[in-house]
Write a protein that holds these residues in place. Sequence first.
Motif, PDB file in Angstrom:
ATOM      1  N   GLY A   1       0.812  -1.208   0.000  1.00 33.96           N
ATOM      2  CA  GLY A   1       0.000   0.000   0.000  1.00 33.96           C
ATOM      3  C   GLY A   1       0.846   1.258   0.000  1.00 33.96           C
ATOM      4  N   GLU A   2       0.213   2.367   0.374  1.00 34.42           N
ATOM      5  CA  GLU A   2       0.895   3.653   0.352  1.00 34.42           C
ATOM      6  C   GLU A   2       0.791   4.306   1.724  1.00 34.42           C
ATOM      7  OE1 GLU A   2       0.974   7.814  -2.267  1.00 34.42           O
ATOM      8  OE2 GLU A   2      -0.724   6.448  -2.455  1.00 34.42           O
ATOM      9  N   GLU A   3       1.933   4.756   2.245  1.00 33.71           N
ATOM     10  CA  GLU A   3       1.933   5.464   3.526  1.00 33.71           C
ATOM     11  C   GLU A   3       1.648   6.941   3.271  1.00 33.71           C
ATOM     12  OE1 GLU A   3       5.608   4.604   5.576  1.00 33.71           O
ATOM     13  OE2 GLU A   3       4.735   2.754   6.401  1.00 33.71           O
ATOM     14  N   LEU A   4       0.563   7.426   3.850  1.00 37.64           N
ATOM     15  CA  LEU A   4       0.170   8.826   3.667  1.00 37.64           C
ATOM     16  C   LEU A   4       0.212   9.544   5.004  1.00 37.64           C
ATOM     17  CD1 LEU A   4      -2.915   8.142   1.364  1.00 37.64           C
ATOM     18  CD2 LEU A   4      -0.819   9.308   0.653  1.00 37.64           C
ATOM     19  N   VAL A   5       0.775  10.760   4.992  1.00 31.53           N
ATOM     20  CA  VAL A   5       0.799  11.609   6.187  1.00 31.53           C
ATOM     21  C   VAL A   5       0.015  12.877   5.859  1.00 31.53           C
ATOM     22  CG1 VAL A   5       2.259  12.842   7.839  1.00 31.53           C
ATOM     23  CG2 VAL A   5       3.093  10.728   6.781  1.00 31.53           C
ATOM     24  N   PHE A   6      -0.947  13.217   6.676  1.00 33.41           N
ATOM     25  CA  PHE A   6      -1.777  14.406   6.463  1.00 33.41           C
ATOM     26  C   PHE A   6      -1.516  15.392   7.597  1.00 33.41           C
ATOM     27  CE2 PHE A   6      -3.883  10.851   4.450  1.00 33.41           C
ATOM     28  CZ  PHE A   6      -4.412  11.353   3.271  1.00 33.41           C
ATOM     29  N   VAL A   7      -0.894  16.511   7.300  1.00 32.10           N
ATOM     30  CA  VAL A   7      -0.625  17.541   8.306  1.00 32.10           C
ATOM     31  C   VAL A   7      -1.608  18.694   8.079  1.00 32.10           C
ATOM     32  CG1 VAL A   7       1.085  19.154   9.222  1.00 32.10           C
ATOM     33  CG2 VAL A   7       1.821  16.911   8.384  1.00 32.10           C
ATOM     34  N   ASN A   8      -2.222  19.164   9.164  1.00 30.39           N
ATOM     35  CA  ASN A   8      -3.202  20.257   9.109  1.00 30.39           C
ATOM     36  C   ASN A   8      -4.256  20.060   8.010  1.00 30.39           C
ATOM     37  OD1 ASN A   8      -1.639  21.385  11.133  1.00 30.39           O
ATOM     38  ND2 ASN A   8      -0.564  22.794   9.778  1.00 30.39           N
ATOM     39  N   PRO A   9      -4.908  18.893   7.983  1.00 27.66           N
ATOM     40  CA  PRO A   9      -5.859  18.592   6.903  1.00 27.66           C
ATOM     41  C   PRO A   9      -7.135  19.430   6.993  1.00 27.66           C
ATOM     42  CG  PRO A   9      -6.003  16.920   8.608  1.00 27.66           C
ATOM     43  CD  PRO A   9      -4.850  17.822   8.984  1.00 27.66           C
ATOM     44  N   VAL A  10      -7.718  19.687   5.820  1.00 30.41           N
ATOM     45  CA  VAL A  10      -9.023  20.352   5.731  1.00 30.41           C
ATOM     46  C   VAL A  10      -9.892  19.496   4.806  1.00 30.41           C
ATOM     47  CG1 VAL A  10     -10.269  22.411   4.969  1.00 30.41           C
ATOM     48  CG2 VAL A  10      -8.023  22.649   6.058  1.00 30.41           C
ATOM     49  N   LEU A  11     -11.105  19.164   5.245  1.00 29.21           N
ATOM     50  CA  LEU A  11     -12.019  18.381   4.419  1.00 29.21           C
ATOM     51  C   LEU A  11     -13.040  19.308   3.771  1.00 29.21           C
ATOM     52  CD1 LEU A  11     -12.820  15.258   6.667  1.00 29.21           C
ATOM     53  CD2 LEU A  11     -10.909  15.641   5.093  1.00 29.21           C
ATOM     54  N   SER A  12     -13.436  18.973   2.533  1.00 25.84           N
ATOM     55  CA  SER A  12     -14.461  19.756   1.857  1.00 25.84           C
ATOM     56  C   SER A  12     -15.217  18.867   0.876  1.00 25.84           C
ATOM     57  CB  SER A  12     -13.827  20.949   1.128  1.00 25.84           C
ATOM     58  OG  SER A  12     -12.914  20.486   0.156  1.00 25.84           O
ATOM     59  N   LYS A  13     -16.270  19.430   0.289  1.00 25.35           N
ATOM     60  CA  LYS A  13     -17.075  18.757  -0.745  1.00 25.35           C
ATOM     61  C   LYS A  13     -17.521  17.345  -0.370  1.00 25.35           C
ATOM     62  CE  LYS A  13     -15.101  21.266  -4.682  1.00 25.35           C
ATOM     63  NZ  LYS A  13     -13.685  21.606  -4.552  1.00 25.35           N
ATOM     64  N   PRO A  14     -18.171  17.174   0.797  1.00 25.75           N
ATOM     65  CA  PRO A  14     -18.711  15.841   1.106  1.00 25.75           C
ATOM     66  C   PRO A  14     -19.843  15.508   0.151  1.00 25.75           C
ATOM     67  CG  PRO A  14     -19.483  17.450   2.717  1.00 25.75           C
ATOM     68  CD  PRO A  14     -18.494  18.162   1.832  1.00 25.75           C
ATOM     69  N   ARG A  15     -19.846  14.294  -0.389  1.00 23.94           N
ATOM     70  CA  ARG A  15     -20.871  13.868  -1.348  1.00 23.94           C
ATOM     71  C   ARG A  15     -21.307  12.438  -1.073  1.00 23.94           C
ATOM     72  NH1 ARG A  15     -16.644  14.557  -5.483  1.00 23.94           N
ATOM     73  NH2 ARG A  15     -15.549  14.825  -3.517  1.00 23.94           N
ATOM     74  N   GLY A  16     -22.598  12.168  -1.266  1.00 26.72           N
ATOM     75  CA  GLY A  16     -23.116  10.817  -1.132  1.00 26.72           C
ATOM     76  C   GLY A  16     -23.127  10.333   0.312  1.00 26.72           C
ATOM     77  N   THR A  17     -23.551   9.098   0.485  1.00 24.21           N
ATOM     78  CA  THR A  17     -23.624   8.497   1.810  1.00 24.21           C
ATOM     79  C   THR A  17     -23.180   7.049   1.724  1.00 24.21           C
ATOM     80  OG1 THR A  17     -25.508   9.888   2.375  1.00 24.21           O
ATOM     81  CG2 THR A  17     -25.163   7.977   3.746  1.00 24.21           C
ATOM     82  N   ALA A  18     -22.441   6.611   2.710  1.00 22.67           N
ATOM     83  CA  ALA A  18     -22.036   5.206   2.768  1.00 22.67           C
ATOM     84  C   ALA A  18     -22.080   4.751   4.226  1.00 22.67           C
ATOM     85  CB  ALA A  18     -20.629   5.031   2.203  1.00 22.67           C
TER      86      ALA A  18
END
Length: 206
Positions: free
Chosen positions: A79-96
Amino acid sequence: METTSPAAEIGPLALVEYPHPALARRAKPVVRLDDPLAAAVDRMFEIMYEAGGIGLAANQVALPYRLFVVNCSGHPDEGEELVFVNPVLSKPRGTAVQEEGCLSLPGVRMDVRRPARVVVDAWSLDGEPLHLDLDGLLARVVQHEYDHLDGRLFTDRLPEAATLEVRRSLETFREVFAGKQARGELPSTEVLVAELDRLEAARCTA
Ligand code: ZN
């Protein structure tokens, strides 16, 4: 080369469980990406793999920073190791709806409803901007970890019936935590909070 002042030192990291005060605390943006923090992120990946997780937020190892790590494979060599510093979420779409668990609430698993897709903007540890439009498992993990940074657990997102179902489990976690504190196996909440304040002062703006 930057020398680390004692005030910015990061001690040995370990996974913390509910109701450690770091988990309920809204993490602050990191403004100082130094060597001890980079080492801490390496250690976060190790802790995540050892515990069988696919995502880990900084406050789950008692670091009060807006930062989390993800590897959807759950294995260091895949897989891929991802690091998220000071993340901002936007544009939520759909439902799961999908079952979730949390390394800070071992043994508790519940269906959680979330947006199916979301955009995340963040920074890498090297200060490079990161922009991803996510769906599937990665969208879910990123939203779960992002919640941690706001002091929220997945159990805060359950419908009423499910909330009643997990209430007893959460109560048991609180009893176990208080018992460890009473026996001196864990510091008092006051001491834990003072350490979070120190770490926050070292790398966050006021
Ligand atoms: Zn979690």
